[in-house]
Write an enzyme that holds these catalytic residues in place. Structure first.
Site, mmCIF file in Angstrom:
data_model
loop_
_atom_site.group_PDB
_atom_site.id
_atom_site.type_symbol
_atom_site.label_atom_id
_atom_site.label_comp_id
_atom_site.label_asym_id
_atom_site.label_seq_id
_atom_site.Cartn_x
_atom_site.Cartn_y
_atom_site.Cartn_z
ATOM 1 N N LYS A 98 0.809 -1.226 0.000
ATOM 2 C CA LYS A 98 0.000 0.000 0.000
ATOM 3 C C LYS A 98 0.845 1.280 0.000
ATOM 4 O O LYS A 98 0.440 2.298 -0.534
ATOM 5 C CB LYS A 98 -0.952 0.003 1.193
ATOM 6 C CG LYS A 98 -2.121 -0.956 1.018
ATOM 7 C CD LYS A 98 -3.164 -0.744 2.104
ATOM 8 C CE LYS A 98 -4.422 -1.550 1.836
ATOM 9 N NZ LYS A 98 -4.241 -2.995 2.120
ATOM 10 N N GLU A 139 -9.842 7.415 3.418
ATOM 11 C CA GLU A 139 -10.749 6.557 4.178
ATOM 12 C C GLU A 139 -9.974 5.291 4.532
ATOM 13 O O GLU A 139 -9.032 4.926 3.844
ATOM 14 C CB GLU A 139 -11.971 6.201 3.334
ATOM 15 C CG GLU A 139 -11.789 5.015 2.384
ATOM 16 C CD GLU A 139 -10.701 5.192 1.324
ATOM 17 O OE1 GLU A 139 -10.392 6.344 0.966
ATOM 18 O OE2 GLU A 139 -10.152 4.170 0.879
ATOM 19 N N SER A 148 1.805 -9.853 -0.859
ATOM 20 C CA SER A 148 1.422 -8.436 -0.741
ATOM 21 C C SER A 148 1.785 -7.800 0.595
ATOM 22 O O SER A 148 1.994 -6.590 0.664
ATOM 23 C CB SER A 148 -0.078 -8.282 -1.005
ATOM 24 O OG SER A 148 -0.832 -9.130 -0.156
HETATM 25 C C1 LIG Z 1 -5.036 -4.044 1.612
HETATM 26 C C2 LIG Z 1 -4.340 -5.320 1.360
HETATM 27 C C3 LIG Z 1 -4.739 -6.205 0.323
HETATM 28 C C4 LIG Z 1 -5.935 -5.978 -0.533
HETATM 29 O O1 LIG Z 1 -5.936 -4.804 -1.285
HETATM 30 P P1 LIG Z 1 -5.681 -4.784 -2.859
HETATM 31 O O2 LIG Z 1 -6.051 -3.416 -3.257
HETATM 32 O O3 LIG Z 1 -6.569 -5.833 -3.467
HETATM 33 O O4 LIG Z 1 -4.258 -5.096 -3.074
HETATM 34 C C5 LIG Z 1 -3.984 -7.356 0.106
HETATM 35 N N1 LIG Z 1 -2.915 -7.647 0.881
HETATM 36 C C6 LIG Z 1 -2.513 -6.828 1.883
HETATM 37 C C7 LIG Z 1 -1.334 -7.224 2.687
HETATM 38 C C8 LIG Z 1 -3.216 -5.654 2.153
HETATM 39 O O5 LIG Z 1 -2.804 -4.853 3.157
#
Ligand SMILES: *Cc1c(COP(=O)(O)O)cnc(C)c1O
Length: 383
Positions: A86, A108, A367
């Site tokens: 993010k 938000e 992610s």
């Molecule tokens: C917020 C988040 C997601 C989901 O958000 P996307 O916009 O689909 O990437 C996935 N993995 C992590 C670790 C997150 O913090």
């Protein structure tokens, strides 16, 4: 992409005039700065010096041997400062906000992860920061509220409606309309009206820009498949971006079985854009529940809706239980505690690896890291 942010029939901008005017300015400014070498260079500088990029593409040797099929590589977004992808987008949008002359950032947040990334970026760029959060969410995520406050942000609990994410979005939009001359709305995923999905993809594309270079270095060929989890779709679109034109590479998005937007959704306009969406009998966005807070969203980015209906990408589901299993397995065999969101992608990659041969290569976009989820998993396993 065709005109005004449409991906096939999806995307676009369905907004009242006052908001449409504000986003038209944003669109024009983004198009200008993305072509400005100074802007691009400044973005790269902060990705390197503050976020800690480039992050590795780690060969998961133990996992690969345990599964006995395709080679599995992990793209390590978990190693970024603040622990997930993010921050890439938060830095990019704040740099744009600065160039546009904004002095104040609003955002938000649901579970708080996007709020923390935004507050972090505001801190280093000396921007005033207001985070809208559903009142119910502020109570459930008290520690994240404190984190944002430590970083200098003001957290506003939103009491209207159900006190959830949607109500926080409405409050942020009302703030934007009133204060657009000084204020920039920093959206957290590849969703929302144009230009947000295009802009968020641009800032997250660094993931696949790096992974493509890295896999060519390590394996001398493109991967068989890229696997990423899709909540709103920002890490997945960033992980796919530089492979979309490489027809030989399978693109696989993983959804929680508890919120299967792309698998079961229908085309509808929500929150100012058209996408595949889960609707209830009244035609309203359906409340969802995933064990991973970051995946709790009834819609999905418009480009994923298009990649799904055009057949370029595949979307599959993984249950919360499977994610919980691979949250533990990856920790045990690779020494990496993944975010519960990312554990969904790992769970599917393992199934896929078994079907493929040893010559095949899978890239899993990890992610985020799982530190934020350890308490929750402890509670789930000990209740
Ligand atoms: C917020 C988040 C997601 C989901 O958000 P996307 O916009 O689909 O990437 C996935 N993995 C992590 C670790 C997150 O913090």
């Amino acid at each position: 992409m065709s005109e005004k942010g449409f991906f096939g029939e999806f995307g676009g901008s369905f907004l009242p005039d006052d908001l449409a005017k504000v986003l038209a300015i944003l669109d024009e400014q983004f198009e200008t700065y993305r072509k400005d070498p100074d802007f691009v260079e400044e973005f790269s500088y902060y990705l390197k010096e503050f976020v800690g990029r480039e992050n590795p593409l780690t060969y998961a040797k133990n996992l690969t041997e345990q599964v006995g099929g395709a080679k599995i590589y992990l793209k390590r977004e978990d190693l970024n400062h603040t622990g997930a992808h993010k921050i890439n987008n938060a830095i990019g949008q704040i740099l744009l906000a600065k160039r546009m002359g904004a002095t104040r950032i609003i955002a938000e947040t649901g579970a708080g992860q996007h709020g923390v990334a935004t507050a972090t970026a505001c801190s280093i760029f000396g921007m005033e920061c207001t985070i809208y959060m559903g009142k119910l969410d502020t109570e459930r995520q008290a520690l994240n509220v404190f984190r944002m406050e430590l970083l200098g942000a003001k957290v506003v609990p939103v009491d209207s409606g159900q006190g959830r994410l949607k109500d926080a979005v409405d409050a942020a939009l009302a703030d934007l309309v009133e204060n657009y001359e000084t204020t920039f709305y920093l959206l957290g995923s590849a969703v929302g009206p144009h230009p947000f999905p295009t802009m968020v993809k641009y800032f997250q594309s660094v993931i696949s820009e790096e992974s493509k270079r890295q896999i060519l270095e390590k394996e001398g060929k493109l991967p068989t498949a890229v696997v990423a989890v899709a909540g709103g779709g920002s890490n997945a679109i960033g992980a796919f971006a530089h492979y979309i034109d490489e027809e030989s590479v399978r693109l696989i998005g993983v959804e929680p079985a508890e919120a299967p937007t792309l698998t079961e959704g229908v085309p509808a306009v929500i929150h100012g854009f058209k996408c595949l969406t889960l609707l209830d009998e009244q035609g309203q966005p359906k409340p969802t529940f995933s064990i991973a807070a970051g995946l709790d969203y009834p819609g999905i980015g418009p480009e994923h809706s298009y990649l799904k209906t055009s057949g370029r990408a595949e979307y599959v589901t993984v249950t919360g239980d499977e994610a919980l299993e691979w949250f533990q397995q990856l920790s045990k065999v690779e020494g990496i505690i993944p975010a519960l969101e990312s554990a969904h992608a790992v769970a599917h990659a393992v199934k896929l690896a078994k079907e493929l041969s040893k010559e095949d290569v899978i890239i899993v976009n990890l992610s985020g890291r799982g530190d934020k989820d350890v308490q929750q998993v402890y509670n789930m396993l000990h209740k």
